[in-house]
Design an enzyme around this catalytic site. Sequence first.
Site, PDB file in Angstrom:
ATOM      1  N   HIS A 234       3.146  10.756   2.815  1.00  0.00           N
ATOM      2  CA  HIS A 234       2.676  11.732   1.567  1.00  0.00           C
ATOM      3  C   HIS A 234       3.585  13.046   1.975  1.00  0.00           C
ATOM      4  CE1 HIS A 234      -1.468   9.161   0.387  1.00  0.00           C
ATOM      5  NE2 HIS A 234      -1.680   9.027   1.986  1.00  0.00           N
TER       6      HIS A 234
ATOM      7  N   HIS B  25       9.674  53.017  -5.982  1.00  0.00           N
ATOM      8  CA  HIS B  25       8.684  52.159  -5.469  1.00  0.00           C
ATOM      9  C   HIS B  25       9.580  51.370  -4.354  1.00  0.00           C
ATOM     10  CE1 HIS B  25       5.049  49.116  -4.940  1.00  0.00           C
ATOM     11  NE2 HIS B  25       4.354  50.655  -5.010  1.00  0.00           N
TER      12      HIS B  25
ATOM     13  N   HIS C  66       0.900  -1.050  -0.059  1.00  0.00           N
ATOM     14  CA  HIS C  66       0.046  -0.321  -0.099  1.00  0.00           C
ATOM     15  C   HIS C  66       0.792   0.926   0.000  1.00  0.00           C
ATOM     16  CE1 HIS C  66      -3.462   2.243   0.028  1.00  0.00           C
ATOM     17  NE2 HIS C  66      -3.411   2.815   1.532  1.00  0.00           N
TER      18      HIS C  66
HETATM   19 ZN   LIG Z   1      -3.069   5.470   0.820  1.00  0.00          ZN
END
Ligand SMILES: [Zn+2]
Length: 439
Positions: free
Chosen positions: A265, A344, A238
């Site tokens: 992640h 500026h 997975h």
């Molecule tokens: Zn997953």
Amino acid sequence: MPAPEFQHTVGKTASFSGTALHTGDKVTLKLHPAPIDHGIKFKRKDLQDEPTIDAKIENLKTVERATTIGEGSVRVHTVEHILSALSAMGVDNAIVEMDANEPPIGDGSAQPYVDLIRRAGVTPQDEPRKFFDVREPMHVEAKTGSLLVLLPDNKFRISCTQAGPNNRFTQFLSMDVTPAVFEREIAPARTFVYYEDVKPLMDKNLIKGGSLENAIVVRGDAVLSKEPLRFGDEFVRHKILDIIGDLALVGRRIRGHIVAVKPGHATNADLARSIVREQTRRSAFAAPRTIPSGDGGLDVDQVMQILPHRFPFLMVDRILSFETETKCVGVKTVTINEPFFQGHFPGHPVMPGVMQVEAMAQVASILLFRLAKTTSRIGYFMSADGVKFRKPVLPGDTIFVHAELTKSRGERLAKAKCHCVVNDAIVSEAELMFTFLDK
Ligand SMILES: [Zn+2]
């Protein structure tokens, strides 16, 4: 050189319904074919105007537990499993339409999405695929001990070591990722979670759709799930599934070998960002010197043949590349010698936001002049919507000006969505409308 590979989309629309993990609501997902160079886009059918979100790392919003992308206030959660299946099964271009803010969770694996893609079919298109070829080793790591190394290879390979708390459930697997291998070895592997991590979320009712039917729960040394483990090393499989899904946000196929230790992640996203940064750097050095008709760039002479603007008002140094006929990236290098810095601001030079809008307008005009195949007109501003200035632009910055024509009526009226990027961060954005009049 490997034989050219062609882009692919799905043959026809197919759909799949189920439960959304976080809200527990019923959601229907439809996978539609899309044209070449479209990439993967998510469409929120349930919202007004049905906004779409590009599955690109620039749109990454959060990486806690799942990968969330978004633009403006629109979000799509838990995109990694369907992106993994699309990428590994060879789908480059597709629209993922949903009537909720996340895809159905299915059984927590990518199997339902592989079945969906099979029902839709995968068909080749008439344009070569875009690759990222790894030339030198790259790596990212995090304090958590998560480490990803990317090595040159002529195939897409992943070697992954997963380890749980106290190194329990340490598993290793290495493979060439092909559609057949993915379907057999990776797609059926389900999400797994640690009881101590999900208990507080369950108490807060944040994962209403979560159950032992769509995740494996690890409690101490016990493995709880409705169905027994599908592989002895289902967890590392997975992890590989998630790596493929998160790296799909690069928007190009990777030719290289990923060596991952305790991936997650956050580090997957870091690697995707590094790859896109490296690709941008390469493109900057690859600007061609002749007038290109395809997706090459334009140098400053070519820009000045198209645009009537001159010093001190030319805000484009070159066009890096035309991603499509209606989408390109221009570059403006900002130096302390810009005349506007004098006033500026004295002693505190900041590029005026309106000059960034001007740069966007000039890059967008190049797109339109090129489409209309004429430079005998001048573009006039009609409106600028959604203008946002997010960060100051300072002397020494290089601005990447992204422009996309979203509408052109006849050849006289055009709308463009633009944003400016400095150091991988969006510094300003606007939606511009112009009219084109003969000189
Ligand atoms: Zn997953």
